[in-house]
Write an enzyme that holds these catalytic residues in place. Structure first.
Site, PDB file in Angstrom:
ATOM      1  N   GLU A 100       0.881  -1.174   0.000  1.00  0.00           N
ATOM      2  CA  GLU A 100       0.000   0.000   0.000  1.00  0.00           C
ATOM      3  C   GLU A 100       0.910   1.212   0.000  1.00  0.00           C
ATOM      4  OE1 GLU A 100      -2.986  -0.083  -0.596  1.00  0.00           O
ATOM      5  OE2 GLU A 100      -3.464  -2.176  -0.163  1.00  0.00           O
TER       6      GLU A 100
ATOM      7  N   CYS B 280      -2.001   8.652   3.935  1.00  0.00           N
ATOM      8  CA  CYS B 280      -1.963   8.170   2.549  1.00  0.00           C
ATOM      9  C   CYS B 280      -3.247   8.544   1.828  1.00  0.00           C
ATOM     10  CB  CYS B 280      -1.748   6.671   2.513  1.00  0.00           C
ATOM     11  SG  CYS B 280      -2.947   5.780   3.484  1.00  0.00           S
TER      12      CYS B 280
END
Ligand code: NAP
Ligand code: MG
Length: 496
Positions: A264, A298
């Site tokens: 990720e 993020c």
């Protein structure tokens, strides 16, 4: 003054730094000659921890311990493993305030966010305590009446987890809880900036009765010990969260070693605001998702794509909102925005702004480092708003700081194209009252997570979490975690 405020006040005074060794079957003593300091990013005069700097030889040791422990842990029942995770959840919830203060001291996020993260981490443990019980397979007929086939899922074995500092507790927790729940042994390498939060997670799991051999934690530098973890034939899977260049490098190595990979990575997530949107809701979502955690999430909405007819109004309202935010140490509950996590992080964000402005980006609010008075010893900067056209370098660059970039779009088609024009594809959002635009956005926004009339941030344990394009490689996490942490087996059985 509430009890919580008193706790923070007591914690405000510099405490003796916490000593954190590697955990390999048990806690190792910190060797001062090979240790490094973790400094409070709000005031670098405070040493919050003294941490072992593990070398590649400790990786081999941890992998051996994990390899020996994995088979029997994999054979314990899902109920037994779940019971340990459920106890760890309650221990973490009961230590939430202590854990929250540690997170704020270690990486700077404001205490309100650290408290939410501590509680959410307990929720992840609770969720994964139950998850393996819900694993279902499929049954199939075979050639004869006394034959049947079915599928089951088996643990991978030993998994390596490499985590960043921005969610210093919850990312280690959601990976570790999933790995353990599905019967794997774990070697965790937390970010160099945030080993304390990870150590607190290990403590909660051990206190809950986790066999110590099943979870190793190796503080140390990613570039020094990461390759040893990724290259080893003992490592069956690597789950990584961090930047795209490092993730891609790890995938190259992992592919060579034949290791299952889950990464990720970065994002340049946009919130699209259409002229028919509920602007109050949109502004509050943008401010929360753009400046929350000092922009170091993020899923931060670092881009805002606004329909041209309301671009001035949205910009003015964002300036108003940004000017009302108070920047300062996260332990003071009056502050809305804490420091950047490190000097390097602050420099990177300011450098990116310099490069953007020399290419024509306009700064409409903020843009500078803050170092007056009590901010003198921390990595602080102003919440920043920029205004731009889409076709420059900055549109595709993740600032990873308190910077929201405003872009103008002609109409829905233009906004959708701008949303999809960047390399990343983690999360996106649209604010509109037009159902057709909302549904087209859901279907055509090329991101792993799409929101309608909601901020781009947020993660629910039961919902798959992951991105598209340069943001992710491999299956999603959380609600999708079983795909990564187990391998499918098809059984073919004859009983006569
Ligand atoms: P990073 O520099 O990529 O570091 C992430 C982790 O990888 C750290 O533990 C780091 O160790 C380690 N590492 C560094 N070099 C390595 C190597 N050569 N081999 C193996 N491991 C290595 O990322 P970061 O700066 O900590 O985090 C910010 C980035 O993470 C942003 O791009 C953000 O978008 C992304 N992020 C993504 C998600 C998501 O779910 N998509 C969530 C959070 C953050 P050291 O700390 O020792 O360098
Ligand atoms: Mg880094």
């Amino acid at each position: 003054m509430t009890t919580q405020d008193q706790t923070i006040e007591a914690a405000g005074a510099p405490a003796t730094p916490r000593r954190i060794g590697a955990h390999v079957g048990g806690w190792q003593v910190v060797d001062d000659a090979a240790a490094r300091d973790v400094l409070n990013p709000a005031d670098t005069r405070e040493r919050v921890a003294v941490v072992t700097r593990s070398g590649p030889e400790v990786v081999d040791q941890a992998l051996e311990v994990a390899r020996d422990a994995a088979p029997s842990w994999g054979r314990t029942s899902a109920l037994q493993r779940g019971a340990i995770l459920a106890r760890a959840a309650e221990i973490m919830a009961s230590r939430a305030e202590e854990v929250a203060i540690a997170m704020t001291r270690e990486m700077g996020k404001i205490i309100a966010e650290s408290r939410v993260e501590a509680q959410r981490s307990a929720e992840f443990l609770r969720f994964f305590a139950q998850a393996p019980k819900l694993q279902a397979g499929a049954t199939f007929p075979l050639g004869a009446p006394d034959e049947q086939a079915f599928t089951l899922r088996a643990p991978l074995g030993v998994v390596g987890l490499i985590t960043p500092w921005n969610f210093p507790l919850s990312i280690p927790v959601w990976k570790t809880a999933a790995a353990l729940a599905f019967g794997n042994a774990v070697v965790l390498k937390p970010a160099e900036l945030s080993p304390w939060s990870a150590a607190l997670m290990v403590e909660c799991l051990l206190e809950a009765g986790l066999p110590p051999e099943v979870l190793s934690m190796l503080p140390g530098s990613g570039s020094e010990i990461g390759p040893a973890l990724v290259d080893s034939p003992v490592t069956a899977g690597i789950s990584f969260t961090g930047s795209t260049p490092v993730g891609r490098e790890i995938v190259r190595r992992g592919a060579h070693a034949g290791t299952r990979m889950q990464c990720e990575m970065g994002g340049r997530n946009a919130i699209v605001v259409m002229a028919d949107a509920d602007l109050d809701a949109a502004i509050s979502a943008i401010v929360n998702a753009g400046f929350g955690t000092t922009g170091q999430r993020c899923t931060s909405s670092s881009r805002v794509i606004v329909e041209r007819s309301i671009a001035d109004e949205v910009t003015e309202r964002l300036v108003q909102a940004a000017s009302a935010l108070s920047v300062g140490p996260g332990l003071d509950p009056a502050n809305d925005i804490g420091p950047l996590a490190s000097a390097k992080q602050l420099d990177d964000v300011l450098d990116a702004l310099d490069r953007a402005t020399s290419a024509g980006t306009e700064i409409v609010w903020g843009g500078s480092r803050l170092s007056e008075g009590r901010l003198a010893h921390g990595h602080f900067m102003e919440p920043t708003l920029t205004r731009d056209r889409v076709d420059n370098w900055f549109a595709g660059h993740e600032p990873f700081g308190p910077v929201i970039s405003i872009f103008e779009a002609d109409d829905f088609e233009d906004a959708l194209a701008m949303n999809n024009s960047v390399e990343y594809g983690l999360a996106s959002s649209i604010f509109t009252r037009d159902l057709a635009h909302a549904m087209r956005f859901v279907h055509e926004s090329d991101t792993g997570m799409v929101h309608v009339n909601r901020p781009t941030v947020g993660a629910e344990p039961h919902i798959p979490f992951g991105g598209a394009k340069a943001s992710s490689i491999g299956p999603p996490e959380m609600g999708g975690a079983h795909e990564f942490y187990t391998k499918s087996r098809s059984a073919h059985v004859r009983w006569a």
